[in-house]
Each structure stands twice: as C-alpha cells, then as structure tokens.
Design a protein around this motif. Sequence first.
Motif, PDB file in Angstrom:
ATOM      1  N   GLY A 135       0.802  -1.203   0.000  1.00  0.00           N
ATOM      2  CA  GLY A 135       0.000   0.000   0.000  1.00  0.00           C
ATOM      3  C   GLY A 135       0.836   1.254   0.000  1.00  0.00           C
ATOM      4  N   VAL A 136       0.194   2.363   0.353  1.00  0.00           N
ATOM      5  CA  VAL A 136       0.806   3.691   0.323  1.00  0.00           C
ATOM      6  C   VAL A 136       0.463   4.418   1.621  1.00  0.00           C
ATOM      7  CG1 VAL A 136       0.814   5.938  -0.849  1.00  0.00           C
ATOM      8  CG2 VAL A 136       0.652   3.832  -2.192  1.00  0.00           C
ATOM      9  N   LEU A 137       1.440   5.096   2.186  1.00  0.00           N
ATOM     10  CA  LEU A 137       1.218   5.971   3.334  1.00  0.00           C
ATOM     11  C   LEU A 137       1.285   7.410   2.840  1.00  0.00           C
ATOM     12  CD1 LEU A 137       3.452   4.159   5.992  1.00  0.00           C
ATOM     13  CD2 LEU A 137       0.969   4.024   5.734  1.00  0.00           C
ATOM     14  N   GLY A 138       0.160   8.123   2.951  1.00  0.00           N
ATOM     15  CA  GLY A 138       0.065   9.458   2.384  1.00  0.00           C
ATOM     16  C   GLY A 138      -0.074  10.540   3.438  1.00  0.00           C
ATOM     17  N   TYR A 139      -0.811  11.598   3.064  1.00  0.00           N
ATOM     18  CA  TYR A 139      -0.952  12.786   3.909  1.00  0.00           C
ATOM     19  C   TYR A 139      -1.498  12.463   5.289  1.00  0.00           C
ATOM     20  CZ  TYR A 139      -3.236  16.961   5.778  1.00  0.00           C
ATOM     21  OH  TYR A 139      -3.666  17.959   6.609  1.00  0.00           O
ATOM     22  N   ASP A 140      -2.504  11.590   5.358  1.00  0.00           N
ATOM     23  CA  ASP A 140      -3.118  11.320   6.666  1.00  0.00           C
ATOM     24  C   ASP A 140      -2.134  10.667   7.628  1.00  0.00           C
ATOM     25  OD1 ASP A 140      -3.109   9.030   5.119  1.00  0.00           O
ATOM     26  OD2 ASP A 140      -4.965   8.238   5.962  1.00  0.00           O
ATOM     27  N   PHE A 141      -1.125   9.978   7.097  1.00  0.00           N
ATOM     28  CA  PHE A 141      -0.048   9.421   7.918  1.00  0.00           C
ATOM     29  C   PHE A 141       1.009  10.479   8.229  1.00  0.00           C
ATOM     30  CE2 PHE A 141       4.292   7.698   7.757  1.00  0.00           C
ATOM     31  CZ  PHE A 141       4.295   6.883   8.886  1.00  0.00           C
ATOM     32  N   LEU A 142       1.540  11.113   7.199  1.00  0.00           N
ATOM     33  CA  LEU A 142       2.655  12.041   7.369  1.00  0.00           C
ATOM     34  C   LEU A 142       2.284  13.284   8.163  1.00  0.00           C
ATOM     35  CD1 LEU A 142       4.184  11.806   3.781  1.00  0.00           C
ATOM     36  CD2 LEU A 142       5.299  11.083   5.909  1.00  0.00           C
ATOM     37  N   SER A 143       1.052  13.769   8.017  1.00  0.00           N
ATOM     38  CA  SER A 143       0.676  15.033   8.636  1.00  0.00           C
ATOM     39  C   SER A 143       0.602  14.944  10.156  1.00  0.00           C
ATOM     40  CB  SER A 143      -0.667  15.520   8.080  1.00  0.00           C
ATOM     41  OG  SER A 143      -1.690  14.583   8.339  1.00  0.00           O
ATOM     42  N   ARG A 144       0.607  13.743  10.715  1.00  0.00           N
ATOM     43  CA  ARG A 144       0.635  13.601  12.175  1.00  0.00           C
ATOM     44  C   ARG A 144       1.970  14.064  12.764  1.00  0.00           C
ATOM     45  NH1 ARG A 144      -2.272   9.033  10.402  1.00  0.00           N
ATOM     46  NH2 ARG A 144      -4.042   8.409  11.719  1.00  0.00           N
ATOM     47  N   PHE A 145       3.015  14.019  11.939  1.00  0.00           N
ATOM     48  CA  PHE A 145       4.374  14.196  12.441  1.00  0.00           C
ATOM     49  C   PHE A 145       5.078  15.356  11.739  1.00  0.00           C
ATOM     50  CE2 PHE A 145       3.358   9.626  11.920  1.00  0.00           C
ATOM     51  CZ  PHE A 145       3.222   9.284  13.268  1.00  0.00           C
ATOM     52  N   THR A 146       6.233  15.697  12.293  1.00  0.00           N
ATOM     53  CA  THR A 146       7.259  16.388  11.518  1.00  0.00           C
ATOM     54  C   THR A 146       8.249  15.301  11.130  1.00  0.00           C
ATOM     55  OG1 THR A 146       6.979  18.499  12.660  1.00  0.00           O
ATOM     56  CG2 THR A 146       9.084  18.119  11.554  1.00  0.00           C
ATOM     57  N   THR A 147       8.441  15.117   9.841  1.00  0.00           N
ATOM     58  CA  THR A 147       9.191  13.967   9.335  1.00  0.00           C
ATOM     59  C   THR A 147      10.486  14.408   8.678  1.00  0.00           C
ATOM     60  OG1 THR A 147       7.136  12.754   8.927  1.00  0.00           O
ATOM     61  CG2 THR A 147       9.106  11.986   7.779  1.00  0.00           C
ATOM     62  N   ARG A 148      11.584  13.841   9.142  1.00  0.00           N
ATOM     63  CA  ARG A 148      12.890  14.090   8.514  1.00  0.00           C
ATOM     64  C   ARG A 148      13.241  12.886   7.651  1.00  0.00           C
ATOM     65  NH1 ARG A 148      16.658  15.101  12.804  1.00  0.00           N
ATOM     66  NH2 ARG A 148      16.127  17.317  12.631  1.00  0.00           N
ATOM     67  N   ILE A 149      13.602  13.142   6.393  1.00  0.00           N
ATOM     68  CA  ILE A 149      13.977  12.077   5.457  1.00  0.00           C
ATOM     69  C   ILE A 149      15.463  12.228   5.131  1.00  0.00           C
ATOM     70  CG2 ILE A 149      13.460  10.924   3.283  1.00  0.00           C
ATOM     71  CD1 ILE A 149      10.800  12.460   3.228  1.00  0.00           C
ATOM     72  N   ASP A 150      16.252  11.295   5.618  1.00  0.00           N
ATOM     73  CA  ASP A 150      17.686  11.265   5.329  1.00  0.00           C
ATOM     74  C   ASP A 150      17.891  10.353   4.125  1.00  0.00           C
ATOM     75  OD1 ASP A 150      20.411  10.955   5.223  1.00  0.00           O
ATOM     76  OD2 ASP A 150      20.637  10.169   7.258  1.00  0.00           O
ATOM     77  N   TYR A 151      17.881  10.945   2.948  1.00  0.00           N
ATOM     78  CA  TYR A 151      17.994  10.154   1.720  1.00  0.00           C
ATOM     79  C   TYR A 151      19.338   9.437   1.642  1.00  0.00           C
ATOM     80  CZ  TYR A 151      13.727  11.964  -0.486  1.00  0.00           C
ATOM     81  OH  TYR A 151      12.420  12.251  -0.801  1.00  0.00           O
ATOM     82  N   GLU A 152      20.386  10.102   2.058  1.00  0.00           N
ATOM     83  CA  GLU A 152      21.717   9.503   1.952  1.00  0.00           C
ATOM     84  C   GLU A 152      21.873   8.324   2.910  1.00  0.00           C
ATOM     85  OE1 GLU A 152      26.150  11.261   1.109  1.00  0.00           O
ATOM     86  OE2 GLU A 152      24.937  12.253   2.650  1.00  0.00           O
ATOM     87  N   GLY A 153      21.339   8.458   4.119  1.00  0.00           N
ATOM     88  CA  GLY A 153      21.444   7.385   5.107  1.00  0.00           C
ATOM     89  C   GLY A 153      20.283   6.421   5.095  1.00  0.00           C
ATOM     90  N   THR A 154      19.288   6.650   4.214  1.00  0.00           N
ATOM     91  CA  THR A 154      18.055   5.859   4.108  1.00  0.00           C
ATOM     92  C   THR A 154      17.422   5.632   5.486  1.00  0.00           C
ATOM     93  OG1 THR A 154      19.236   3.723   4.069  1.00  0.00           O
ATOM     94  CG2 THR A 154      18.735   4.749   1.949  1.00  0.00           C
ATOM     95  N   ARG A 155      17.140   6.764   6.164  1.00  0.00           N
ATOM     96  CA  ARG A 155      16.516   6.720   7.475  1.00  0.00           C
ATOM     97  C   ARG A 155      15.438   7.804   7.575  1.00  0.00           C
ATOM     98  NH1 ARG A 155      18.931   2.634   7.613  1.00  0.00           N
ATOM     99  NH2 ARG A 155      20.230   1.737   9.260  1.00  0.00           N
ATOM    100  N   PHE A 156      14.286   7.412   8.134  1.00  0.00           N
ATOM    101  CA  PHE A 156      13.257   8.375   8.528  1.00  0.00           C
ATOM    102  C   PHE A 156      13.422   8.705  10.002  1.00  0.00           C
ATOM    103  CE2 PHE A 156      10.608   6.438   5.065  1.00  0.00           C
ATOM    104  CZ  PHE A 156      10.275   7.617   4.390  1.00  0.00           C
ATOM    105  N   SER A 157      13.017   9.913  10.374  1.00  0.00           N
ATOM    106  CA  SER A 157      12.822  10.250  11.777  1.00  0.00           C
ATOM    107  C   SER A 157      11.483  10.961  11.893  1.00  0.00           C
ATOM    108  CB  SER A 157      13.947  11.144  12.305  1.00  0.00           C
ATOM    109  OG  SER A 157      15.172  10.429  12.366  1.00  0.00           O
ATOM    110  N   PHE A 158      10.643  10.460  12.802  1.00  0.00           N
ATOM    111  CA  PHE A 158       9.302  11.018  12.999  1.00  0.00           C
ATOM    112  C   PHE A 158       9.239  11.678  14.376  1.00  0.00           C
ATOM    113  CE2 PHE A 158       8.882   7.231  10.298  1.00  0.00           C
ATOM    114  CZ  PHE A 158       8.252   7.774   9.179  1.00  0.00           C
ATOM    115  N   PHE A 159       8.814  12.934  14.405  1.00  0.00           N
ATOM    116  CA  PHE A 159       8.771  13.697  15.643  1.00  0.00           C
ATOM    117  C   PHE A 159       7.354  14.204  15.905  1.00  0.00           C
ATOM    118  CE2 PHE A 159      12.920  14.287  13.645  1.00  0.00           C
ATOM    119  CZ  PHE A 159      13.811  14.028  14.675  1.00  0.00           C
TER     120      PHE A 159
END
Length: 396
Positions: A135-159
Amino acid sequence: TITPNAPIDPVLFLPPAADVKDYHFSKGGSAEGVPFVYKYRHLFIPAKIGTPPVEELFLVDSGASMTVIDSSLAVAMKLPFGGKVPGAGAGGMANFYMVRLPGFTIDGIEFSEQTAIANPIGGLLKLFEETEIGGVLGYDFLSRFTTRIDYEGTRFSFFEPDSFKATGGERTVEAPLVHNIFSLPATIDGKPAGTFLLDTGANSSLVQGSFAAQNGLAEGRRTLGIALRGAGGREEAELCRFDSLAVGGFVLRGPVLAIGSGTKGLAALASFDGVIGNDILERFTVTLDYKNQRVLLEPNGRFAEPFYRDRAGLQLMRTEKGGIAVVAVLPGSPADAAGFKGDDVVVSIGGKKASKYSGIEEIMRLFEASEGTKYKIDVSRDGRKRHLELTLRRYL
C-alpha cells in the motif's frame, strides 16, 4: 423493536479531546533512525498490519491524500469494503474503495484502527521496478508528524510536531499546503518562479506543459518523448535537460525534467506549475513540517551528482514469465542507433545471461558507464535471436 426518531445523546457526536491520538511512539516522543528501502527512487517502509501481523512494504508518498492498501491484500485479510471514491494519480483518474484498516506498526510507532482506501496498487511497481507493495502511506499518515527524510542514510525520523527541533544546518522554505501537498517556489533557468508540489511518491520531477510553453523553457532544447506511469495509468511527457533549477536558495545544475501534457491526473491540476520528485529531493536531507507548512532542506553528499546518467535510451520491464523486455527505445538514442525495438527480450549482455543479473536496476547501472563503452547484447525478437552492439553516449 424499532423506535422512529429516538432521542440521541449529542455527546456521541462531540469531537474527541485534542490529546486523543490514534498512535503512540514505542519510546519517548519520537521514532528516529527508522530504516527505509530506497529503490528506483521510491521510498518504501516496512509495516506490520493486523493480528497476527502481516508485513508489507508501503510506499511513503507525500502526494497521496490518504493511506492506501492493496485490494488483493485487503481481500486476503477479509477487510470489509465500503463506497467507491474517485481520485487523481500520476497518469489519470482512478477509482478507490473505502476500507477499515486494522492497527499497524512501523518501527517505533504503533497505530490503532484506521480508515484507508483500497486499490489494486500492489502490482503497480512490480513489472517496471520489481517491487511489490502492500500500500501507500500518504498525507493522513505524514501530517501527524514532523518527518525528517535522510535520503543519503536511508533513514526516517518522525517527531511530535511540538517537540521537533531543527539541527541548525537546514534552510527553511515556506511551503503552503495545496490539496494537502507542500507547494514551494522553484525557478528553471532563471525564468519567472513557478509553484511546484513536493511529491515523495514521484521518482522524477515534472514541469507543466503550459508553464513551460508560457515561459519558453524548452525553446531550442532537445526533448525526448517518454511515458509516465502511475495509479491512473499512462501519461505522455517529454524529457528535457535544463541549465539550472533553483529551490530554497539552492541551485542545481543540469536538471532533467519531464514536461507533462497536462491533460489528466495530477498534471491536469491548474493550481501548480510542476512537481519536485525524488531525483531532486534525494540531494538533500528533507524535513516535512506540516504544522507550520514549511520544508527544511539541507544538502547531502549527492547534491552535485549529475542528473540523468543513462547513456543507452532503453526502457525495460520485467515480463510475466520473469524475463526482461524492452518497453520503449528513445528516438535518437544509442539504443535506437543499435537497432533495438520495442518488445525485444534481453537474452544476454556481454555474454552474461540476463537472468544472472539481480534485476533491471543493476542492468540500468551498466548503461551509466563512460561514453564509448560497448556492450554486445543478444535479444530475442519474433522467436529469433539477434546480436546487437550498443555504444554508450550522452544523448540528452
């Protein structure tokens, strides 16, 4: 007994208290360093759904309005389907069905029951990107958080939005939400700035055909016809290399953008001039701050990497039998000069059987080698084997 017009306690319809949440972090007020799979310039995060848990990869897509579950997976899990809802996606309109999704978890975050939409999206990336998703995680998922996407390290951080603190190395870009998608100004070749949507579900970036024509962006430049594919099907576009793209005060050199026809799907929306996808975003650590409608950008080690390194001009896909076939040959490309045709099936490259390669992505990396590199490639066409020689060169 049925009682018509029975009195109903209005308390039942009061909104939940502000501090009621349908998720919680496993530790503290954030989930940091959550690994994701970055493949074919798409972001995939593992999610466990239901009890007993079923683990699937979900595409993280800031351009999607709601969480989506693959229809086949929803049927297998015996989830009840609701009404039909039309929606726009890359390539055109698509029909979706409402469904109630049981609780799910990603690394460090647990969610209670959710409303989602079901669509046969699981195989969308299978033929062209060899990835099957749940499936897909869209706005209703992401908008709960402030999300940092580390493309180089392939890591998310959700705050939690109220607890997020910037590192200090980012540059802040005001990015008002349009259709629940971040919009930010970008300039191509120093021409008047346009409004571009930030879409982590797009592996390449796009400029509206009308905006390109109005500002003469492609005048005197070579363009190549390609096909964009998404939930809504196929959309025609043209690739074009520009001198520069400026966003958030950063200038990227030699970007390659698709010029969309603007006839259907996301490309038909008149409120924006283009899409910034992962071919641009992967050059930064990107923070999505929905609460304050802003995006934070910090260049990473990929910032100065060249755009569009392909030197062949072949578009490949996985066949239903597991082979690798030519979908299209870009006109005027080295593959065109070598005599490749659509529907050719690749048998071997440089004497190595196509089946011995890990996948299309590995083969496409071969075609990013230096100019003048030659490959002897055997293909099957109309039941006969043909021997072709491909000499790599820059063609766009």
